[in-house]
Design an enzyme around this catalytic site. Sequence first.
Site, mmCIF file in Angstrom:
data_model
loop_
_atom_site.group_PDB
_atom_site.id
_atom_site.type_symbol
_atom_site.label_atom_id
_atom_site.label_comp_id
_atom_site.label_asym_id
_atom_site.label_seq_id
_atom_site.Cartn_x
_atom_site.Cartn_y
_atom_site.Cartn_z
ATOM 1 N N ARG A 162 57.465 85.147 79.731
ATOM 2 C CA ARG A 162 58.916 85.154 79.468
ATOM 3 C C ARG A 162 59.495 86.573 79.580
ATOM 4 O O ARG A 162 60.412 86.948 78.869
ATOM 5 C CB ARG A 162 59.231 84.562 78.087
ATOM 6 N N SER A 237 63.411 75.804 73.836
ATOM 7 C CA SER A 237 62.551 76.548 72.910
ATOM 8 C C SER A 237 63.245 77.823 72.455
ATOM 9 O O SER A 237 63.605 78.658 73.289
ATOM 10 C CB SER A 237 61.223 76.900 73.578
ATOM 11 N N GLU A 333 62.857 83.693 71.941
ATOM 12 C CA GLU A 333 62.889 83.635 73.402
ATOM 13 C C GLU A 333 64.333 83.698 73.889
ATOM 14 O O GLU A 333 64.641 84.208 74.946
ATOM 15 C CB GLU A 333 62.232 82.332 73.881
#
Length: 337
Positions: A162, A237, A333
């Site tokens: 990520r 998420s 995230e």
Amino acid sequence: MEIINDFSLKNYNTFGIEAKAKQFVAAHSVEELKTILQENRTKKKFILGGGSNMLLTKDIDALVIHVDLKGKKIVDQDDDFVWVESKAGENWHEFVLWTIKQDFGGLENMSLIPGNVGTTPVQNIGAYGTEIKDTFVSCEAVKIDNLVNRTFENQECNFGYRESIFKNEVKDQYIITSVIFKLTKKNHKINTSYGDIQSELLKNNIKTPSLIDVSNAVIAIRQSKLPDPKVLGNSGSFFKNPILLKSDFEKIHTKFPDMKFYEISETEVKVPAGWLIEQAGFKGKRFGDAGIHKNQALVLVNYGNATGQEILAVSKDIQKTVFELFGIQIEAEVNVI
């Protein structure tokens, strides 16, 4: 290219947060984008894609430029591979379905991820054993301060979990306008390594899955676990799965032998953040209109009128509790604005 003052961003972020842009303009081509940048050089700018990976905690005191470039095409191919270019404003899931319809392989495991194509390299998005870096060839980008075009090749992007150069070294310096992917035309590498995908295929009695079979399995899994942002505001998420050194993990694991984990290298393991959050008692909890989804503890949701600050407060409470319980830091995230 009309600039609108005091513009509501409620429909431009998947959390459905009510926040306003001081000014708002949409760019539908690279030429329009450059004109907007040229004519508004002195203004503070905020670049907006699909609005799927951000939490707005305040109004945006800037010119919000919505990157709405559309189009996709084949730019090269040989007997085995095809190089496909997509403009940054294309919806990611629709683009994935288009590639599958052409029988081009490589993106099927990332079906139904919200957002637009242009932001996929920024996060190095991934799901079910695949990441953007696996098929990403290059992207075109415009430098905000001098309008110069630049091509970023895969190796230059410093992809990590990520992570990418666009979140670090060149953050806020470029606007991605298009992305090229290298996909298979035959001998597709079907990835069903994740148990959830195997279970879904087994349930449908599929023993030799095609690209569309894998995509349909991923869609079914995601729909069973994740709420549709059009129905219940969320950004998928909210937290990254923490990556720990094996030596550190082993000490924690002796205290919590039921803790789930995945080996990702000889020295590192990944721990599912959703498991940690669920064990901490947050799954399905609601705090006013901010909450944690009942089917997936990784997903924070807006039940209607939650503010970004309220959702942020819940996320911080989760981080604090998980650290107190397990000694593990979990990172967001989602980009908090």
